[in-house]
Scaffold this motif. Structure first.
Motif, PDB file in Angstrom:
ATOM      1  N   GLY A   1      -5.510  10.526  30.691  1.00 24.94           N
ATOM      2  CA  GLY A   1      -5.114  10.056  32.015  1.00 24.94           C
ATOM      3  C   GLY A   1      -3.819   9.261  31.969  1.00 24.94           C
ATOM      4  N   ILE A   2      -3.659   8.432  30.933  1.00 26.75           N
ATOM      5  CA  ILE A   2      -2.415   7.675  30.763  1.00 26.75           C
ATOM      6  C   ILE A   2      -1.246   8.634  30.557  1.00 26.75           C
ATOM      7  CG2 ILE A   2      -1.203   5.999  29.314  1.00 26.75           C
ATOM      8  CD1 ILE A   2      -3.889   4.729  28.678  1.00 26.75           C
ATOM      9  N   LEU A   3      -1.487   9.699  29.816  1.00 26.70           N
ATOM     10  CA  LEU A   3      -0.454  10.712  29.592  1.00 26.70           C
ATOM     11  C   LEU A   3       0.026  11.309  30.917  1.00 26.70           C
ATOM     12  CD1 LEU A   3       1.179  12.666  27.777  1.00 26.70           C
ATOM     13  CD2 LEU A   3      -0.874  14.083  27.636  1.00 26.70           C
ATOM     14  N   LEU A   4      -0.902  11.651  31.787  1.00 24.70           N
ATOM     15  CA  LEU A   4      -0.530  12.229  33.077  1.00 24.70           C
ATOM     16  C   LEU A   4       0.232  11.230  33.943  1.00 24.70           C
ATOM     17  CD1 LEU A   4      -3.631  14.366  34.161  1.00 24.70           C
ATOM     18  CD2 LEU A   4      -1.599  15.041  32.884  1.00 24.70           C
ATOM     19  N   ILE A   5      -0.130   9.951  33.851  1.00 23.46           N
ATOM     20  CA  ILE A   5       0.580   8.925  34.610  1.00 23.46           C
ATOM     21  C   ILE A   5       2.029   8.825  34.145  1.00 23.46           C
ATOM     22  CG2 ILE A   5       0.728   6.437  35.051  1.00 23.46           C
ATOM     23  CD1 ILE A   5      -2.337   6.372  34.989  1.00 23.46           C
ATOM     24  N   ALA A   6       2.244   8.888  32.825  1.00 19.34           N
ATOM     25  CA  ALA A   6       3.611   8.835  32.294  1.00 19.34           C
ATOM     26  C   ALA A   6       4.429  10.031  32.770  1.00 19.34           C
ATOM     27  CB  ALA A   6       3.567   8.788  30.769  1.00 19.34           C
ATOM     28  N   VAL A   7       3.825  11.207  32.787  1.00 26.36           N
ATOM     29  CA  VAL A   7       4.523  12.399  33.271  1.00 26.36           C
ATOM     30  C   VAL A   7       4.803  12.278  34.770  1.00 26.36           C
ATOM     31  CG1 VAL A   7       4.349  14.901  33.584  1.00 26.36           C
ATOM     32  CG2 VAL A   7       3.550  13.854  31.457  1.00 26.36           C
ATOM     33  N   LEU A   8       3.855  11.728  35.517  1.00 26.47           N
ATOM     34  CA  LEU A   8       4.049  11.507  36.950  1.00 26.47           C
ATOM     35  C   LEU A   8       5.234  10.579  37.205  1.00 26.47           C
ATOM     36  CD1 LEU A   8       0.594  10.992  38.723  1.00 26.47           C
ATOM     37  CD2 LEU A   8       2.383  12.590  39.376  1.00 26.47           C
ATOM     38  N   LEU A   9       5.335   9.517  36.414  1.00 24.84           N
ATOM     39  CA  LEU A   9       6.435   8.578  36.584  1.00 24.84           C
ATOM     40  C   LEU A   9       7.773   9.250  36.319  1.00 24.84           C
ATOM     41  CD1 LEU A   9       7.309   5.671  37.161  1.00 24.84           C
ATOM     42  CD2 LEU A   9       7.060   5.187  34.711  1.00 24.84           C
ATOM     43  N   LEU A  10       7.814  10.079  35.300  1.00 26.45           N
ATOM     44  CA  LEU A  10       9.039  10.838  35.024  1.00 26.45           C
ATOM     45  C   LEU A  10       9.380  11.734  36.213  1.00 26.45           C
ATOM     46  CD1 LEU A  10      11.317  11.798  33.183  1.00 26.45           C
ATOM     47  CD2 LEU A  10       9.693  13.381  32.114  1.00 26.45           C
ATOM     48  N   GLY A  11       8.371  12.383  36.767  1.00 20.37           N
ATOM     49  CA  GLY A  11       8.596  13.223  37.934  1.00 20.37           C
ATOM     50  C   GLY A  11       9.047  12.428  39.151  1.00 20.37           C
ATOM     51  N   ALA A  12       8.541  11.190  39.269  1.00 15.38           N
ATOM     52  CA  ALA A  12       8.935  10.340  40.392  1.00 15.38           C
ATOM     53  C   ALA A  12      10.398   9.941  40.306  1.00 15.38           C
ATOM     54  CB  ALA A  12       8.051   9.095  40.433  1.00 15.38           C
ATOM     55  N   VAL A  13      10.936   9.862  39.094  1.00 18.60           N
ATOM     56  CA  VAL A  13      12.353   9.554  38.909  1.00 18.60           C
ATOM     57  C   VAL A  13      13.202  10.800  39.157  1.00 18.60           C
ATOM     58  CG1 VAL A  13      14.102   8.838  37.232  1.00 18.60           C
ATOM     59  CG2 VAL A  13      11.907   7.654  37.328  1.00 18.60           C
ATOM     60  N   LEU A  14      12.727  11.932  38.700  1.00 18.32           N
ATOM     61  CA  LEU A  14      13.484  13.178  38.850  1.00 18.32           C
ATOM     62  C   LEU A  14      13.552  13.641  40.296  1.00 18.32           C
ATOM     63  CD1 LEU A  14      12.174  15.178  35.761  1.00 18.32           C
ATOM     64  CD2 LEU A  14      14.507  14.363  36.108  1.00 18.32           C
ATOM     65  N   PHE A  15      12.454  13.444  41.044  1.00 16.45           N
ATOM     66  CA  PHE A  15      12.373  13.930  42.417  1.00 16.45           C
ATOM     67  C   PHE A  15      12.091  12.753  43.347  1.00 16.45           C
ATOM     68  CE2 PHE A  15      10.654  17.057  39.454  1.00 16.45           C
ATOM     69  CZ  PHE A  15      11.493  18.133  39.679  1.00 16.45           C
ATOM     70  N   LYS A  16      12.838  12.656  44.403  1.00 19.39           N
ATOM     71  CA  LYS A  16      12.707  11.523  45.318  1.00 19.39           C
ATOM     72  C   LYS A  16      11.718  11.813  46.437  1.00 19.39           C
ATOM     73  CE  LYS A  16      17.333   9.777  44.339  1.00 19.39           C
ATOM     74  NZ  LYS A  16      18.621   9.314  44.905  1.00 19.39           N
ATOM     75  N   ASN A  17      10.614  12.445  46.105  1.00 18.08           N
ATOM     76  CA  ASN A  17       9.565  12.722  47.083  1.00 18.08           C
ATOM     77  C   ASN A  17       8.229  12.733  46.353  1.00 18.08           C
ATOM     78  OD1 ASN A  17       9.147  15.483  45.984  1.00 18.08           O
ATOM     79  ND2 ASN A  17      11.167  15.857  46.891  1.00 18.08           N
ATOM     80  N   ALA A  18       7.154  12.994  47.095  1.00 18.06           N
ATOM     81  CA  ALA A  18       5.821  12.978  46.500  1.00 18.06           C
ATOM     82  C   ALA A  18       5.412  14.318  45.919  1.00 18.06           C
ATOM     83  CB  ALA A  18       4.786  12.535  47.546  1.00 18.06           C
ATOM     84  N   TYR A  19       6.163  15.386  46.254  1.00 20.47           N
ATOM     85  CA  TYR A  19       5.771  16.726  45.822  1.00 20.47           C
ATOM     86  C   TYR A  19       6.312  17.065  44.432  1.00 20.47           C
ATOM     87  CZ  TYR A  19       4.876  16.920  50.821  1.00 20.47           C
ATOM     88  OH  TYR A  19       4.431  16.643  52.088  1.00 20.47           O
ATOM     89  N   GLY A  20       7.518  16.586  44.131  1.00 17.25           N
ATOM     90  CA  GLY A  20       8.115  16.861  42.829  1.00 17.25           C
ATOM     91  C   GLY A  20       7.263  16.396  41.662  1.00 17.25           C
ATOM     92  N   PRO A  21       6.765  15.140  41.687  1.00 16.90           N
ATOM     93  CA  PRO A  21       5.893  14.698  40.595  1.00 16.90           C
ATOM     94  C   PRO A  21       4.639  15.548  40.439  1.00 16.90           C
ATOM     95  CG  PRO A  21       6.685  12.816  41.842  1.00 16.90           C
ATOM     96  CD  PRO A  21       7.121  14.041  42.589  1.00 16.90           C
ATOM     97  N   LEU A  22       4.080  16.006  41.569  1.00 14.13           N
ATOM     98  CA  LEU A  22       2.899  16.873  41.499  1.00 14.13           C
ATOM     99  C   LEU A  22       3.235  18.194  40.825  1.00 14.13           C
ATOM    100  CD1 LEU A  22       1.259  16.363  45.013  1.00 14.13           C
ATOM    101  CD2 LEU A  22       0.421  15.526  42.812  1.00 14.13           C
ATOM    102  N   LEU A  23       4.375  18.764  41.195  1.00 13.36           N
ATOM    103  CA  LEU A  23       4.791  20.038  40.612  1.00 13.36           C
ATOM    104  C   LEU A  23       5.078  19.881  39.122  1.00 13.36           C
ATOM    105  CD1 LEU A  23       7.136  21.392  43.433  1.00 13.36           C
ATOM    106  CD2 LEU A  23       4.833  22.190  42.843  1.00 13.36           C
ATOM    107  N   LEU A  24       5.735  18.789  38.739  1.00 16.30           N
ATOM    108  CA  LEU A  24       6.028  18.562  37.328  1.00 16.30           C
ATOM    109  C   LEU A  24       4.746  18.382  36.529  1.00 16.30           C
ATOM    110  CD1 LEU A  24       8.152  18.113  35.104  1.00 16.30           C
ATOM    111  CD2 LEU A  24       8.034  15.660  35.632  1.00 16.30           C
ATOM    112  N   THR A  25       3.799  17.627  37.074  1.00 18.40           N
ATOM    113  CA  THR A  25       2.529  17.425  36.385  1.00 18.40           C
ATOM    114  C   THR A  25       1.756  18.727  36.269  1.00 18.40           C
ATOM    115  OG1 THR A  25       2.436  15.170  37.278  1.00 18.40           O
ATOM    116  CG2 THR A  25       0.404  16.063  36.363  1.00 18.40           C
ATOM    117  N   GLY A  26       1.778  19.533  37.334  1.00 20.95           N
ATOM    118  CA  GLY A  26       1.127  20.839  37.274  1.00 20.95           C
ATOM    119  C   GLY A  26       1.765  21.745  36.242  1.00 20.95           C
TER     120      GLY A  26
END
Length: 254
Positions: A162-187
């Motif tokens: 779960g911590i791993l997914l949170i770290a990937v989500l944070l990276l996605g949150a920096v790369l994409f300035k919306n809520a969908y980009g982090p979801l797509l990156l995590t997927g």
């Protein structure tokens, strides 16, 4: 350090104001209750709903059935809930421009990300271990004779994933300035992990083991020594995700 503590408190306050903390606690508590109850009463429910004249043989439920439900719900529902709740951890900051004043007043950008990660980690920690404790209590109540020798290893492994997914989500949150980009990156990241298993020579390094073979750990067929490589890889991915997120955020226009 003061700035980090203050911004982390701000994150936790946000989680209470937007009800994310309440939702996470309520949903994970519900999962914690459902896990042992499903294991205990599902055989009776199936027997009652079977048509007349049809008999199915169902083994007497044990404590292992309760933990099967815990890991099933933890991976399929619990992680999904956390990812959805945290997917917009940076989106509103970008949208409202609230970070501009903080940065111009001297708040280090890395402090913002570390506080975001800490707040998300605390949300996951409280929710996950609450679910675990509720499941443990009900499991001991309904199945007092059951034994679980490697329970700590299996539940900690899922927690680390779960911590791993949170770290990937944070990276996605920096790369994409919306809520969908982090979801797509995590997927996409999860898809890579699943495809990773197609290569047996490197599959032993796959972090997905931490979330897919928990019952093997619980039953003693997968030992800590065999988890050292995926644990190391998990740590490397978490560290590299945070490092990359900080480097990119330092160059991102707010």
């Amino acid at each position: 350090m003061r700035a980090y503590v203050a911004f982390t408190k701000k994150e936790l306050t946000e989680y209470t104001r937007n009800f994310k903390l309440f939702l996470a606690i309520a949903l994970f508590a519900l999962l914690g209750i459902m896990n042992p109850l499903t294991a205990k009463f599902l055989p009776d429910l199936l027997a009652n709903f079977m048509p007349e004249g049809i008999t199915i043989l169902i083994a007497e439920p044990t404590n292992l059935d309760s933990w099967i439900q815990f890991f099933k719900n933890g991976t399929q529902t619990g992680l999904f809930i956390i990812v959805i709740l945290l997917s917009g951890m940076m989106a509103k900051e970008y949208e409202k421009g609230t970070l501009i004043n903080m940065v111009t007043k001297g708040l280090p950008r890395r402090t913002i990300l570390y506080s975001k990660f800490t707040g998300a980690l605390l949300l996951w920690t409280v929710s996950y271990w609450l679910c675990f404790l509720i499941t443990l209590g009900y499991t001991l109540y309904y199945f007092p004779d059951g034994t679980t020798e490697n329970l700590a290893l299996s539940v900690i492994s899922l927690y680390l994933f779960g911590i791993l997914l949170i770290a990937v989500l944070l990276l996605g949150a920096v790369l994409f300035k919306n809520a969908y980009g982090p979801l797509l990156l995590t997927g996409a990241f999860l898809m890579v992990l699943f495809l990773w298993n197609l290569f047996p020579e490197t599959a032993e390094w796959n972090p997905l083991v931490l979330a897919s073979r928990n019952m093997d750990m619980l039953q003693g067929t997968l030992l800590l020594e065999e988890l050292l490589k995926p644990l190391l890889m998990t740590g490397l991915v978490i560290a590299s995700s945070l490092f990359t997120a900080v480097r990119l955020f330092n160059k991102t226009a707010l």
